[in-house]
Design a protein around this motif. Sequence first.
Motif, PDB file in Angstrom:
ATOM      1  N   ALA A  17       0.293  -1.048  -0.124  1.00  0.00           N
ATOM      2  CA  ALA A  17       0.364  -0.001   0.297  1.00  0.00           C
ATOM      3  C   ALA A  17       0.913   0.909   0.409  1.00  0.00           C
ATOM      4  CB  ALA A  17      -1.024  -0.215   1.588  1.00  0.00           C
ATOM      5  N   PRO A  18       0.231   2.181  -0.945  1.00  0.00           N
ATOM      6  CA  PRO A  18       1.316   3.395  -0.612  1.00  0.00           C
ATOM      7  C   PRO A  18       1.426   3.517   0.918  1.00  0.00           C
ATOM      8  CG  PRO A  18      -1.047   4.102  -1.892  1.00  0.00           C
ATOM      9  CD  PRO A  18      -1.054   2.737  -0.960  1.00  0.00           C
ATOM     10  N   VAL A  19       2.760   4.909   0.828  1.00  0.00           N
ATOM     11  CA  VAL A  19       3.433   4.249   2.432  1.00  0.00           C
ATOM     12  C   VAL A  19       2.414   5.676   3.140  1.00  0.00           C
ATOM     13  CG1 VAL A  19       5.654   5.922   3.222  1.00  0.00           C
ATOM     14  CG2 VAL A  19       5.319   4.485   1.647  1.00  0.00           C
ATOM     15  N   GLN A  20       1.979   5.107   4.727  1.00  0.00           N
ATOM     16  CA  GLN A  20       1.400   6.439   5.484  1.00  0.00           C
ATOM     17  C   GLN A  20       2.203   7.298   5.988  1.00  0.00           C
ATOM     18  OE1 GLN A  20      -1.697   5.866   5.147  1.00  0.00           O
ATOM     19  NE2 GLN A  20      -1.546   4.582   3.360  1.00  0.00           N
ATOM     20  N   TRP A  21       2.651   8.002   5.988  1.00  0.00           N
ATOM     21  CA  TRP A  21       3.159   8.971   6.768  1.00  0.00           C
ATOM     22  C   TRP A  21       2.267   9.932   7.728  1.00  0.00           C
ATOM     23  CZ3 TRP A  21       7.833   8.625   4.853  1.00  0.00           C
ATOM     24  CH2 TRP A  21       7.876   8.838   3.927  1.00  0.00           C
ATOM     25  N   ILE A  22       2.540   9.631   8.381  1.00  0.00           N
ATOM     26  CA  ILE A  22       2.583  11.095   9.873  1.00  0.00           C
ATOM     27  C   ILE A  22       3.033  12.234   9.914  1.00  0.00           C
ATOM     28  CG2 ILE A  22       2.586  11.007  12.020  1.00  0.00           C
ATOM     29  CD1 ILE A  22       2.364   7.833  12.236  1.00  0.00           C
TER      30      ILE A  22
END
Length: 134
Positions: A17-22
Amino acid sequence: MRPILLATLFSSMLSAAPVQWIVDYDSALSEAKKTHRPLMLFLSKPHCKTCRFMKEKVFTDPKVQAYLQKHYVTAKLNVGDHTLPEKYRMRMSPVFTFIDPEQTEIVEQIIGGRKATAFMQTLQNVLDENPQFR
């Protein structure tokens, strides 16, 4: 190509999945502590060409996406973000800072971009060289 190998290849590509950036340091640190995974800070500037390369070419690679998703908590912040503790702030970009969330200590820091295969090797090395992440 063998059917099982082909199915495995497609399966691993679909699971990435696309990188989940916090986008908040405190939230990212909290998540890293909760999940017992290292925190990777991606420190960037808005008009950084190398940062754009990393976003468009490296962080879209299915292998990189899957590896980050499984092993890291990822945060993307501006290099001078005032919510960052002083010890993590930088003037240049991109900078990738790998942090042990329990000690809030830097275990690895990379300045500049890398191609996907080299970046994957770095991600693996950080885990291999720091037994507290296993």
